[in-house]
Design an enzyme around this catalytic site. Structure first.
Site, PDB file in Angstrom:
ATOM      1  N   THR A  72      29.347  87.482  -9.923  1.00 41.66           N
ATOM      2  CA  THR A  72      30.421  88.464  -9.727  1.00 41.66           C
ATOM      3  C   THR A  72      29.990  89.824 -10.257  1.00 41.66           C
ATOM      4  O   THR A  72      30.165  90.851  -9.587  1.00 41.66           O
ATOM      5  CB  THR A  72      31.709  88.001 -10.417  1.00 41.66           C
ATOM      6  N   ASN A 176      30.098  79.591   0.945  1.00 43.58           N
ATOM      7  CA  ASN A 176      30.533  78.614  -0.042  1.00 43.58           C
ATOM      8  C   ASN A 176      31.636  77.691   0.458  1.00 43.58           C
ATOM      9  O   ASN A 176      31.890  76.650  -0.147  1.00 43.58           O
ATOM     10  CB  ASN A 176      31.012  79.323  -1.319  1.00 43.58           C
ATOM     11  N   GLN A 221      24.827  80.139  -3.260  1.00 48.26           N
ATOM     12  CA  GLN A 221      24.845  78.767  -2.759  1.00 48.26           C
ATOM     13  C   GLN A 221      23.505  78.357  -2.142  1.00 48.26           C
ATOM     14  O   GLN A 221      23.266  77.183  -1.895  1.00 48.26           O
ATOM     15  CB  GLN A 221      25.947  78.603  -1.707  1.00 48.26           C
ATOM     16  N   HIS A 243      25.084  78.656 -12.921  1.00 51.45           N
ATOM     17  CA  HIS A 243      25.846  77.396 -12.964  1.00 51.45           C
ATOM     18  C   HIS A 243      25.971  76.697 -11.624  1.00 51.45           C
ATOM     19  O   HIS A 243      26.521  75.588 -11.542  1.00 51.45           O
ATOM     20  CB  HIS A 243      27.234  77.634 -13.572  1.00 51.45           C
ATOM     21  N   THR A 279      24.055  93.466 -25.240  1.00 48.15           N
ATOM     22  CA  THR A 279      23.076  92.537 -25.803  1.00 48.15           C
ATOM     23  C   THR A 279      22.851  91.359 -24.860  1.00 48.15           C
ATOM     24  O   THR A 279      23.810  90.705 -24.437  1.00 48.15           O
ATOM     25  CB  THR A 279      23.551  92.012 -27.168  1.00 48.15           C
ATOM     26  N   CYS A 369      46.160  78.671  -4.215  1.00 43.33           N
ATOM     27  CA  CYS A 369      47.481  79.075  -4.683  1.00 43.33           C
ATOM     28  C   CYS A 369      47.296  80.176  -5.718  1.00 43.33           C
ATOM     29  O   CYS A 369      46.754  79.944  -6.786  1.00 43.33           O
ATOM     30  CB  CYS A 369      48.205  77.879  -5.295  1.00 43.33           C
TER      31      CYS A 369
END
Length: 428
Positions: A72, A176, A221, A243, A279, A369
């Site tokens: 992001t 994705n 992805q 991740h 940092t 939602c």
């Protein structure tokens, strides 16, 4: 009850190799990499080794790697950084190049030239929301490219959308939600040609006050399954996050081709060659580099294994459950190995998810939602599905821990859940 995780496109667990690589930098090697004493320089060495590893795996130079907090931030830095630099460069002292003065639609209310941004209509929100922000708050132009009913951008659409004031094009490598793989190499050729002579003139875009078009791709992805060598792809910027391929959350990178001009979006320090202040998160950066290395070692093996599992899942659902639509490409070669999306007609996807979760099975839906208001998937609506159908979407995304047994367990329950929900549904 066995827990079955089928949402690997959302996140993956950090592998043992990654955790082991990270662990020393939380304790005995905890130093700040900007410090000159030994414990700081140990951290600095680890940071630069990680940078070299990441660069090598992308076919880049270490100086072209900027570590961030995740994709992001990388996407924000790419779009905002290039767009603001373009605007500043072209409007410096209002010395507009005479060959670019003509079109009033490309100027804001003060007569300044504004950059033009092109994104696909199925990008992640960390690209779409940035484009919307720049359009609404700064008056920048944005074009949202359409996609086919399988979620693929046509290079001809990109060619038609490019203008003289186009600053950056951002098109994700692999989607994705539906798994569609974009023809990045063909798209990069379009941009390369656009950076050449304009409208039959002898001058090139690089001769103008405005910089050339920058091509950015969100490869979040794609990295663990597809070729992400930056020379092969022909991109100027590329975003990753750890991740998604068994690394830690909270760390990512932005590849920036040497010579690509952009304005930093975070000030307050000299870190990352003054391109991203703050940092550096040494243990997480070390973990991400280790995850990239392990991914590169096993990429072919996992791609074959997971694609076979994906095809098994698709076949069973399409054969055994009526009124289901497979979303995205029908050809496995145009679909990411780990993603299979479906629309279960006449019911809500969230209802399926809730029932699966009660059985210990985790998946996700294309609709979300938000603030109590149900919104259908922008990806599916861009592909031509109406809101009613889009609300019935489910995405299963596979990982290296999954097996046929997981699919068989899912299929023991899925038909019954769908039949129960359809009996209750007001949609007939």
């Amino acid at each position: 009850m066995k827990n079955i995780y089928l949402d690997n496109a959302a996140t993956t667990p950090a592998s043992k190799d990654v955790l082991d690589a990270m662990n020393p930098y939380f304790g005995e090697k905890f130093g700040n990499p900007s410090s000159i004493y030994k414990v700081g320089q140990e951290a600095r060495l680890a940071l630069e080794n990680a940078r070299e590893e990441a660069a090598k795996l992308l076919g880049a130079s270490p100086k072209e790697i900027i570590f961030t907090s995740g994709a992001t931030e990388s996407n924000n830095l790419a779009l905002k950084g290039v767009a603001f630099h373009w605007s500043q460069a072209l409007n410096k002292d209002l010395g507009l190049d005479s060959r670019l003065r003509g079109n009033d639609k490309e100027k804001d209310g003060n007569g300044k030239r504004v950059p033009h941004i092109i994104v696909s209509s199925i990008e992640h929100h960390s690209v779409l929301d940035v484009a919307d922000y720049l359009e609404k708050n700064f008056g920048f132009e944005v074009t949202y490219l359409p996609v086919s009913d399988e979620g693929i951008v046509d290079p001809k659409e990109l060619e038609s959308a490019i203008k003289e004031n186009t600053a950056i094009v951002s098109i994700m490598y692999g989607n994705n939600e539906v798994g569609s793989i974009q023809p990045i190499k063909k798209l990069s050729e379009v941009i390369k040609n656009a950076n050449g002579p304009l409208q039959g003139q002898t001058f090139k875009r690089s001769d103008l006050a405005a910089p050339g078009i920058v091509f950015h791709t969100d490869a979040v992805q794609a990295f663990q399954y597809l070729d992400c060598n930056i020379d092969d792809l022909g991109v100027d910027m590329l975003s990753l996050t750890g991740h998604k391929f068994y690394g830690p959350k909270g760390v990512g990178l932005l590849y920036v081709k040497s010579g690509t001009k952009f304005l930093p979006q975070q000030q307050g320090g000299a870190q990352e060659r003054r391109l991203r202040a703050g940092t550096e998160n040494v243990p997480y950066i070390v973990g991400m580099a280790e995850a990239m290395k392990q991914t590169s070692i096993h990429s072919t093996e996992y791609s074959i294994q997971i694609a076979e599992l994906r095809d098994y899942l698709i076949k069973r659902i399409m054969d055994e459950i009526p009124e289901v639509i497979l979303t995205g490409p029908k050809s496995g070669d145009e679909r990411l190995p780990h993603i299979a999306g479906f629309i279960f007609q006449k019911i809500e996807g969230e209802s399926i998810l809730i029932n699966l979760d009660l059985l210990g099975i985790a998946a996700s839906s294309g609709s979300a939602c938000t603030s109590g208001s149900l919104a259908s998937s922008h990806v599916l609506t861009a592909m031509g599905y109406d809101d009613l159908l889009a609300h019935g979407s489910i995405r299963f995304s596979l990982g290296k821990m999954n097996s046929r047994d997981d699919i068989d367990e899912l299929m023991k329950h899925l038909l019954g859940i769908v039949e129960k929900l359809r009996r209750m549904s007001p949609i007939k």
